[in-house]
Design a protein around this motif. Structure first.
Motif, PDB file in Angstrom:
ATOM      1  N   THR B  73      -8.805  21.473-170.121  1.00 54.15           N
ATOM      2  CA  THR B  73      -9.063  20.573-168.985  1.00 54.15           C
ATOM      3  C   THR B  73      -8.397  19.206-169.149  1.00 54.15           C
ATOM      4  N   LEU B  79      -5.123  17.017-162.756  1.00 52.06           N
ATOM      5  CA  LEU B  79      -6.441  16.374-162.825  1.00 52.06           C
ATOM      6  C   LEU B  79      -6.662  15.403-161.667  1.00 52.06           C
ATOM      7  N   ARG B  80      -5.581  14.748-161.255  1.00 50.89           N
ATOM      8  CA  ARG B  80      -5.756  13.667-160.273  1.00 50.89           C
ATOM      9  C   ARG B  80      -5.831  14.166-158.851  1.00 50.89           C
ATOM     10  N   THR B  81      -5.811  15.472-158.656  1.00 55.74           N
ATOM     11  CA  THR B  81      -5.908  15.992-157.297  1.00 55.74           C
ATOM     12  C   THR B  81      -7.346  16.283-156.901  1.00 55.74           C
ATOM     13  N   LYS B  82      -8.272  16.245-157.865  1.00 60.74           N
ATOM     14  CA  LYS B  82      -9.673  16.568-157.578  1.00 60.74           C
ATOM     15  C   LYS B  82     -10.558  15.616-158.369  1.00 60.74           C
ATOM     16  N   PRO B  83     -11.857  15.535-158.013  1.00 63.83           N
ATOM     17  CA  PRO B  83     -12.769  14.745-158.851  1.00 63.83           C
ATOM     18  C   PRO B  83     -12.793  15.310-160.272  1.00 63.83           C
ATOM     19  N   ALA B  84     -13.173  14.463-161.243  1.00 63.73           N
ATOM     20  CA  ALA B  84     -13.147  14.886-162.645  1.00 63.73           C
ATOM     21  C   ALA B  84     -13.944  16.177-162.836  1.00 63.73           C
ATOM     22  N   ARG B  85     -13.380  17.078-163.631  1.00 62.26           N
ATOM     23  CA  ARG B  85     -14.022  18.381-163.827  1.00 62.26           C
ATOM     24  C   ARG B  85     -14.876  18.383-165.075  1.00 62.26           C
ATOM     25  N   ALA B  86     -15.853  19.264-165.085  1.00 61.08           N
ATOM     26  CA  ALA B  86     -16.653  19.467-166.294  1.00 61.08           C
ATOM     27  C   ALA B  86     -15.766  20.127-167.347  1.00 61.08           C
TER      28      ALA B  86
END
Lengths: 304, 180
Positions: B73, B79-86
């Motif tokens: 991850t 990464l910057r296309t969506k909210p931060a992932r778990a």
């Protein structure tokens, strides 16, 4: 999760658990030889410190650097603030420098909240006056979880200068969100008037609470914020509310002793208790970096 | 699922079983007994597949191959296309990965970007002797110069289609479905 982290009350249970779980994974990064992740490359984190701090500032700096963010340290001493610049003008300067996040410590309660209205980036409260210090509460919860597994129904006792403590308030809010039972123990003069509205119990008798505690957290007596006599003498405070060897022996065998630092050895905590195997005080510092990495990743790692 | 989408099973449970058994045999053949192999699965389903391949290797030639997982991850390029992932779970063998032959395991090979991220992640963890890639399904449409060494099934797809892998450990059943 919210865009800013100003109060521990901003965190839902899911948010808090996401931060703690993320920190658990990131803890391994601190154990490997290359302690760096590329995740926040190109992001700028400003450490804006109007009050003295060593561990919190260094901890945030290490956390941001391990995630490859650019870090700008700003301390009020020796800056334009000492020439009379207002908080708002300082904020606009940071904005112009393209700060994606501002980590702020300020002597006035509520200052980070004001800042959040002036800048586009995220604001992380690193301690404001006697109000809150949410990342300290998160690292404390992380440390407790590592020792106790689950915080649900655990008995946490916080002892000492609650009145001047932002750590106590943030801990009470976060720990109650996580389902723990918190008891505050302090002389009546060192409890805020509003404590009756907090989600916790209050006691004035430390010896009665000790045998039932899974965690005991000692707070520093904040002499620098005391402009009146809150207790007759340091010696009396230490006798009634200090964690000495005899009181330490009354704790359950697997209970842990915490302190947010810096400690007044011999005042709220005896040196031999602070250095015992069940004290997590040094561990808390290491966990601080990990927990702050988790916060910065979750605030800045995705779309912003 | 919307009304005009349809799903078709391209692999059933027994097909997946056979594909993984064949991959295990190929790993043994290509690595001459898998003596210095470490299987690293990419969470979630790649990690499950890595464990299954590890079991097969033990059944076939009685070799105990270390199995771990590698979360990528923090190394993703989107990464910057969506909210931060778990984050997923990373678990490496205690001896580390230096001078070992790493076989990365994933469920579907598509753009190749996940594997690019995995190679970056490995680079921060040590210096393996070599890195190979095993996937259950290769559906084409690569965007990077990356290829798999062991493939369960080559599946020609249109770029608009989706490939979904179900595994008993996480999804209650074994299947690979193509969703139009």
């Amino acid at each position: 999760m919210n865009k800013h982290l100003i109060s521990a009350a901003d965190l839902s249970k899911d948010d808090a658990l996401l931060i703690l779980d993320t920190a658990e994974e990131l803890a391994r990064v601190s154990e490997r030889s290359i302690k760096k992740l590329p995740t926040l490359r190109g992001r700028t984190v400003v450490n804006l410190f109007f009050e003295d701090s060593t561990r919190t500032r260094i901890s945030f700096e290490a956390a941001a650097k391990r995630l490859s963010a650019d870090v700008i340290n700003f301390s009020a001493k020796g800056s334009s603030v000492s020439k009379g610049e207002s908080l708002k003008d300082t904020a606009l300067t940071l904005e112009a420098m393209g700060a994606d996040a501002v980590v702020m410590r300020h002597g006035a309660s509520g200052a980070p909240y004001r800042l959040a209205n002036w800048i586009r980036g995220s604001v992380v409260n690193a301690g404001d006056g006697t109000h809150e210090h949410p990342t300290q509460a998160l690292l404390d919860a992380f440390t407790m979880r590592r020792h106790l597994k689950n915080l649900e129904g655990r008995k946490i006792t916080i002892v000492g200068d609650v009145l001047h403590s932002r750590v106590a308030r943030s801990n009470v809010l976060l720990l109650s969100t996580l389902g723990a039972d918190v008891t505050l123990v302090a002389p009546p003069t060192l409890l805020p008037v509003s404590v009756g509205t907090w989600p916790c119990d209050v006691s004035y008798d430390l010896d009665a609470v000790l045998p039932k505690s899974d965690v005991i957290m000692m707070l520093r007596v904040q002499k620098e914020r005391m402009n009146a006599a809150y207790f007759p003498s340091e010696r009396e405070y230490s006798r009634r509310y200090g964690l000495d060897r005899d009181r330490f022996a009354k704790l359950p065998d697997d209970a842990i002793v915490m302190h947010p630092g810096p400690m007044n050895r011999g005042m709220e905590i005896a040196a031999e208790v602070a250095d015992s195997a069940r004290s997590t005080i040094v561990e808390q510092v290491a966990n601080g970096v990990t927990t702050r990495m988790a916060v910065l990743y979750l605030l800045l790692g995705g779309e912003i | 699922m919307s009304e005009n989408s349809s799903s078709r099973a391209v692999l059933e449970g027994p097909d997946i079983h056979r594909a993984l058994t064949r991959i295990a045999h190929e790993i043994l053949e290509r690595t001459k007994g898998a003596s210095d192999v470490i299987l690293l699965g990419i969470p979630t389903r790649g990690a499950t597949l890595a464990h299954r391949i590890g079991e097969r290797l033990e059944q076939v030639e009685d070799v105990k191959v270390p199995v771990g997982s590698l979360d990528i991850t923090m190394y993703r390029d989107d990464l910057r296309t969506k909210p931060a992932r778990a984050l997923g779970h990373t678990e490496l063998p205690a001896d580390g990965i230096d001078d070992k032959l790493i076989v990365l395991v994933d469920d579907v090979l598509f753009s190749g970007r996940t594997i690019r991220a995995a190679l970056d992640a490995l680079n921060d963890l040590g210096r393996p002797r070599a890195v190979q890639l095993a996937v259950l399904v290769d559906r084409g449409h690569r965007e990077l110069p990356i290829r798999a060494d062991y493939v369960g099934k080559n599946l020609p797809t249109a770029k608009s289609e989706k490939v979904k892998v179900f595994l008993a450990e996480t999804d209650g059943r074994d299947a690979v479905e193509l969703i139009k």
